[in-house]
Design a protein around this motif. Structure first.
Motif, PDB file in Angstrom:
ATOM      1  N   GLY A 143     -12.477   6.102  23.260  1.00 48.47           N
ATOM      2  CA  GLY A 143     -11.497   7.172  23.425  1.00 48.47           C
ATOM      3  C   GLY A 143     -11.367   7.585  24.880  1.00 48.47           C
ATOM      4  O   GLY A 143     -10.258   7.814  25.385  1.00 48.47           O
ATOM      5  N   ALA A 144     -12.512   7.659  25.574  1.00 49.75           N
ATOM      6  CA  ALA A 144     -12.504   8.018  26.996  1.00 49.75           C
ATOM      7  C   ALA A 144     -11.799   6.943  27.818  1.00 49.75           C
ATOM      8  O   ALA A 144     -11.000   7.250  28.712  1.00 49.75           O
ATOM      9  CB  ALA A 144     -13.931   8.217  27.490  1.00 49.75           C
ATOM     10  N   ALA A 145     -12.091   5.672  27.515  1.00 46.69           N
ATOM     11  CA  ALA A 145     -11.510   4.570  28.284  1.00 46.69           C
ATOM     12  C   ALA A 145      -9.998   4.483  28.090  1.00 46.69           C
ATOM     13  O   ALA A 145      -9.235   4.354  29.059  1.00 46.69           O
ATOM     14  CB  ALA A 145     -12.167   3.248  27.872  1.00 46.69           C
ATOM     15  N   VAL A 146      -9.556   4.559  26.832  1.00 44.11           N
ATOM     16  CA  VAL A 146      -8.117   4.464  26.545  1.00 44.11           C
ATOM     17  C   VAL A 146      -7.361   5.625  27.187  1.00 44.11           C
ATOM     18  O   VAL A 146      -6.300   5.441  27.790  1.00 44.11           O
ATOM     19  CB  VAL A 146      -7.868   4.429  25.011  1.00 44.11           C
ATOM     20  N   THR A 147      -7.922   6.827  27.089  1.00 42.99           N
ATOM     21  CA  THR A 147      -7.256   8.006  27.660  1.00 42.99           C
ATOM     22  C   THR A 147      -7.209   7.925  29.185  1.00 42.99           C
ATOM     23  O   THR A 147      -6.214   8.319  29.806  1.00 42.99           O
ATOM     24  CB  THR A 147      -7.973   9.300  27.226  1.00 42.99           C
ATOM     25  N   ALA A 148      -8.273   7.411  29.789  1.00 40.11           N
ATOM     26  CA  ALA A 148      -8.289   7.252  31.248  1.00 40.11           C
ATOM     27  C   ALA A 148      -7.200   6.292  31.696  1.00 40.11           C
ATOM     28  O   ALA A 148      -6.599   6.461  32.759  1.00 40.11           O
ATOM     29  CB  ALA A 148      -9.655   6.744  31.705  1.00 40.11           C
ATOM     30  N   VAL A 149      -6.887   5.301  30.870  1.00 43.27           N
ATOM     31  CA  VAL A 149      -5.860   4.317  31.213  1.00 43.27           C
ATOM     32  C   VAL A 149      -4.458   4.873  30.999  1.00 43.27           C
ATOM     33  O   VAL A 149      -3.599   4.771  31.873  1.00 43.27           O
ATOM     34  CB  VAL A 149      -6.056   3.016  30.394  1.00 43.27           C
ATOM     35  N   ILE A 150      -4.215   5.486  29.824  1.00 43.25           N
ATOM     36  CA  ILE A 150      -2.848   5.960  29.539  1.00 43.25           C
ATOM     37  C   ILE A 150      -2.604   7.379  30.033  1.00 43.25           C
ATOM     38  O   ILE A 150      -1.510   7.916  29.891  1.00 43.25           O
ATOM     39  CB  ILE A 150      -2.505   5.858  28.031  1.00 43.25           C
ATOM     40  N   GLN A 151      -3.652   8.009  30.618  1.00 49.03           N
ATOM     41  CA  GLN A 151      -3.511   9.296  31.317  1.00 49.03           C
ATOM     42  C   GLN A 151      -3.052  10.452  30.420  1.00 49.03           C
ATOM     43  O   GLN A 151      -2.363  11.352  30.883  1.00 49.03           O
ATOM     44  CB  GLN A 151      -2.517   9.151  32.477  1.00 49.03           C
ATOM     45  N   ASN A 204       4.439  10.850  32.810  1.00 50.27           N
ATOM     46  CA  ASN A 204       4.951  10.213  31.605  1.00 50.27           C
ATOM     47  C   ASN A 204       5.331   8.763  31.876  1.00 50.27           C
ATOM     48  O   ASN A 204       5.023   7.861  31.087  1.00 50.27           O
ATOM     49  CB  ASN A 204       6.166  11.000  31.095  1.00 50.27           C
ATOM     50  N   SER A 205       5.996   8.515  33.022  1.00 45.05           N
ATOM     51  CA  SER A 205       6.413   7.156  33.384  1.00 45.05           C
ATOM     52  C   SER A 205       5.203   6.261  33.617  1.00 45.05           C
ATOM     53  O   SER A 205       5.176   5.110  33.182  1.00 45.05           O
ATOM     54  CB  SER A 205       7.280   7.183  34.646  1.00 45.05           C
ATOM     55  N   MET A 206       4.204   6.791  34.313  1.00 42.07           N
ATOM     56  CA  MET A 206       2.996   6.019  34.578  1.00 42.07           C
ATOM     57  C   MET A 206       2.283   5.673  33.274  1.00 42.07           C
ATOM     58  O   MET A 206       1.847   4.534  33.077  1.00 42.07           O
ATOM     59  CB  MET A 206       2.069   6.809  35.499  1.00 42.07           C
ATOM     60  N   GLY A 207       2.191   6.639  32.363  1.00 43.66           N
ATOM     61  CA  GLY A 207       1.567   6.391  31.066  1.00 43.66           C
ATOM     62  C   GLY A 207       2.319   5.358  30.248  1.00 43.66           C
ATOM     63  O   GLY A 207       1.715   4.468  29.642  1.00 43.66           O
ATOM     64  N   GLU A 260       0.981   1.756  29.117  1.00 42.87           N
ATOM     65  CA  GLU A 260       1.040   1.460  27.683  1.00 42.87           C
ATOM     66  C   GLU A 260       1.729   0.120  27.435  1.00 42.87           C
ATOM     67  O   GLU A 260       1.244  -0.729  26.681  1.00 42.87           O
ATOM     68  CB  GLU A 260       1.799   2.589  26.975  1.00 42.87           C
ATOM     69  N   SER A 261       2.861  -0.089  28.079  1.00 43.70           N
ATOM     70  CA  SER A 261       3.627  -1.330  27.899  1.00 43.70           C
ATOM     71  C   SER A 261       2.890  -2.523  28.484  1.00 43.70           C
ATOM     72  O   SER A 261       2.919  -3.620  27.915  1.00 43.70           O
ATOM     73  CB  SER A 261       5.003  -1.202  28.571  1.00 43.70           C
ATOM     74  N   LEU A 262       2.241  -2.326  29.630  1.00 45.60           N
ATOM     75  CA  LEU A 262       1.521  -3.420  30.277  1.00 45.60           C
ATOM     76  C   LEU A 262       0.345  -3.890  29.428  1.00 45.60           C
ATOM     77  O   LEU A 262       0.009  -5.082  29.424  1.00 45.60           O
ATOM     78  CB  LEU A 262       1.019  -2.967  31.654  1.00 45.60           C
ATOM     79  N   SER A 263      -0.249  -2.968  28.689  1.00 46.47           N
ATOM     80  CA  SER A 263      -1.392  -3.334  27.842  1.00 46.47           C
ATOM     81  C   SER A 263      -0.955  -4.183  26.657  1.00 46.47           C
ATOM     82  O   SER A 263      -1.767  -4.866  26.047  1.00 46.47           O
ATOM     83  CB  SER A 263      -2.093  -2.077  27.337  1.00 46.47           C
ATOM     84  N   GLY A 264       0.345  -4.123  26.315  1.00 45.55           N
ATOM     85  CA  GLY A 264       0.867  -4.938  25.225  1.00 45.55           C
ATOM     86  C   GLY A 264       0.254  -4.618  23.877  1.00 45.55           C
ATOM     87  O   GLY A 264       0.166  -5.466  23.000  1.00 45.55           O
ATOM     88  N   GLY A 265      -0.199  -3.388  23.699  1.00 46.48           N
ATOM     89  CA  GLY A 265      -0.788  -2.996  22.417  1.00 46.48           C
ATOM     90  C   GLY A 265      -2.267  -3.312  22.299  1.00 46.48           C
ATOM     91  O   GLY A 265      -2.890  -2.979  21.297  1.00 46.48           O
ATOM     92  N   LYS A 266      -2.858  -3.950  23.332  1.00 46.69           N
ATOM     93  CA  LYS A 266      -4.270  -4.334  23.244  1.00 46.69           C
ATOM     94  C   LYS A 266      -5.179  -3.119  23.151  1.00 46.69           C
ATOM     95  O   LYS A 266      -6.162  -3.117  22.418  1.00 46.69           O
ATOM     96  CB  LYS A 266      -4.656  -5.172  24.466  1.00 46.69           C
ATOM     97  N   THR A 303      -7.339  12.269  35.537  1.00 49.19           N
ATOM     98  CA  THR A 303      -6.113  12.723  36.207  1.00 49.19           C
ATOM     99  C   THR A 303      -6.418  13.785  37.256  1.00 49.19           C
ATOM    100  O   THR A 303      -5.860  13.762  38.355  1.00 49.19           O
ATOM    101  CB  THR A 303      -5.118  13.290  35.171  1.00 49.19           C
ATOM    102  N   SER A 304      -7.310  14.724  36.923  1.00 46.83           N
ATOM    103  CA  SER A 304      -7.637  15.781  37.878  1.00 46.83           C
ATOM    104  C   SER A 304      -8.324  15.213  39.115  1.00 46.83           C
ATOM    105  O   SER A 304      -8.160  15.734  40.223  1.00 46.83           O
ATOM    106  CB  SER A 304      -8.512  16.851  37.223  1.00 46.83           C
ATOM    107  N   TRP A 305      -9.074  14.126  38.952  1.00 48.54           N
ATOM    108  CA  TRP A 305      -9.717  13.490  40.107  1.00 48.54           C
ATOM    109  C   TRP A 305      -8.683  12.808  40.994  1.00 48.54           C
ATOM    110  O   TRP A 305      -8.784  12.845  42.226  1.00 48.54           O
ATOM    111  CB  TRP A 305     -10.779  12.493  39.643  1.00 48.54           C
TER     112      TRP A 305
END
Length: 423
Positions: free
Chosen positions: A53-61, A21-24, A28-34, A98-100
């Motif tokens: 959708g795949a890219a955003v989810t991979a980033v915010i986990q 949750n903290s990492m996500g 999220e905050s670092l992206s600044g809403g981009k 995440t599983s990787w």
């Protein structure tokens, strides 16, 4: 499994969930809403939506976070249901990253490179660097980066603790006997769905399965149906989030559910049907964390490949489930689902404030014209607009007060103050 093992497992799970949750949140905050702005705009085709959708989810986990965000966009009328389908499918694939990451804990070898790749070697460094950045840096970006590093370190510590808690079970005949129940695909799917529904995170439930796999008691025949079930269980978060939402938002949540259920049924039929003729010998082989990551990724990619061409039929099925009804689209509305992603919530409030400004401008100019050329109908419209402008002010200010309690970034906080002064 005694009480202390259970407590250690729960503690590991708590650290794992908190770290994820903290990492996500940090990402999220670092992206600044981009990420969210891109998610909102670049969805003019199903394939683009899938990739995004795949890219955003991979980033915010978190596929749940992406799906809830999409439900909010659809509920606010920013995104059409058809646009949301591709993103929802992409989120299922993106969450497999995440599983990787967690599969790194299964790396074995005595070489320096292999030792450095083990989470136990670098998670402590990440956590230490993270706490330094978080406590001693004034820059918002560095603090967010520190949150990401610290969250990752805690996540890996939680994973190791879960693995250590279940390790003694490898020699427990009761436990290994219980696991044989999951050789039955139906029980495996139900178990995976139930576990994921309870903790509301497919990444976390896959992590638990990967921890259990280190006992050497999990075979492919157990892992495959459990992973399938985990994809169904993760739909619970989106279904909860659509309670009280408009019809299209509910449809988006049901698309997510139908996609996972139909994907599971089709793949089950293909896999277990072909097994009757081919007899897959590997089903009794023991799986490790990396094998579970492969199963998780392969299932989601295959389900998407099968169902992506039929996205229109998924939309129709969702529309048949949630019937049309009249909805008042003129009432100012800000979706509280976005409050958990402050950068998106700030943008939505800003957008509604701009709409309020345009309405105010038109109403003022109309009122000035009445001074020279009075018209009863125009005057009535002016009064109606004034009431609507009051509604905008009330909705936006209430929303921003709630948003302020969600610890928005410094830049978002400045924007919030500006909007409050503006309205």
């Amino acid at each position: 499994m005694d009480l202390f093992m259970v407590l250690q497992l729960l503690c590991g799970l708590a650290l794992f969930l908190f770290g994820m949750n903290s990492m996500g949140d940090g990402l999220e905050s670092l992206s600044g809403g981009k990420l969210e702005k891109t998610l909102e705009k670049m969805t003019n085709s199903t394939m683009k939506g899938f990739i995004l959708g795949a890219a955003v989810t991979a980033v915010i986990q978190s596929s749940s976070a992406t799906t809830v965000m999409v439900v909010g966009f659809v509920n606010s009328g920013i995104m059409k249901l058809r646009q949301a389908i591709g993103i929802i499918m992409g989120a299922n694939v993106g969450t497999t990253i995440t599983s990787w990451i967690l599969s790194l804990s299964g790396i074995e070898g005595d070489s320096l490179v292999m030792q450095l790749l083990k989470p136990s070697s670098f998670s402590a460094v990440f956590a230490f660097v993270g706490i330094i950045l978080l406590m001693f840096c004034n820059s918002e970006k560095k603090k967010h980066l520190g949150t990401i590093f610290l969250g990752f370190g805690i996540l890996m510590v939680g994973m190791d603790q879960m693995s250590a808690a279940v390790e003694p079970l490898s020699n427990d005949p009761t436990f290994t006997g219980f696991l044989t129940l999951f050789n039955n695909p139906v029980f495996g799917i139900l178990a995976g769905a139930l576990l994921t529904a309870i903790i509301q995170s497919s990444s976390a439930s896959v992590g638990i399965l990967q921890a259990l796999s280190k006992t050497g008691a999990i075979s492919y025949s157990m892992a495959i149906p459990i992973v399938m079930g985990q994809n169904i269980g993760t739909c619970v978060t989106a279904l909860i989030s659509c309670i009280g939402a408009k019809k299209n938002a509910k449809r988006a949540a049901f698309v997510h559910l139908y996609f996972n259920i139909i994907g599971t049924l089709v793949i089950c039929a293909l896999f277990y049907g072909s097994n009757l003729f081919i007899n897959y010998g590997f089903l009794n082989d023991i799986v490790g964390p990396e094998n579970i990551a492969v199963i998780h990724t392969a299932f989601n990619l295959l389900a998407t490949a099968i169902l992506l061409p039929f996205n229109k039929y998924l939309e129709k099925l969702a529309c048949l489930t949630i019937k049309d009804k009249d909805e008042d689209s003129d009432v100012p509305f800000l979706d509280e689902r976005f409050l958990n992603t402050p950068s998106v919530a700030t943008e939505r409030a800003k957008s509604l404030a701009e709409k309020m400004a345009r309405l105010s401008e038109g109403t003022l100019l109309g009122a000035l014209e009445l001074v020279d050329h009075y018209d009863e109908k125009v005057a009535e419209t002016i009064h109606e607009n004034e009431d609507m402008i009051d509604s905008y002010e009330d909705v936006i200010s209430t929303y921003l007060v709630k948003l302020s309690s969600k610890q928005p970034s410094a830049d978002d906080n400045k924007t919030i103050q500006l909007i409050l002064h503006t309205i």
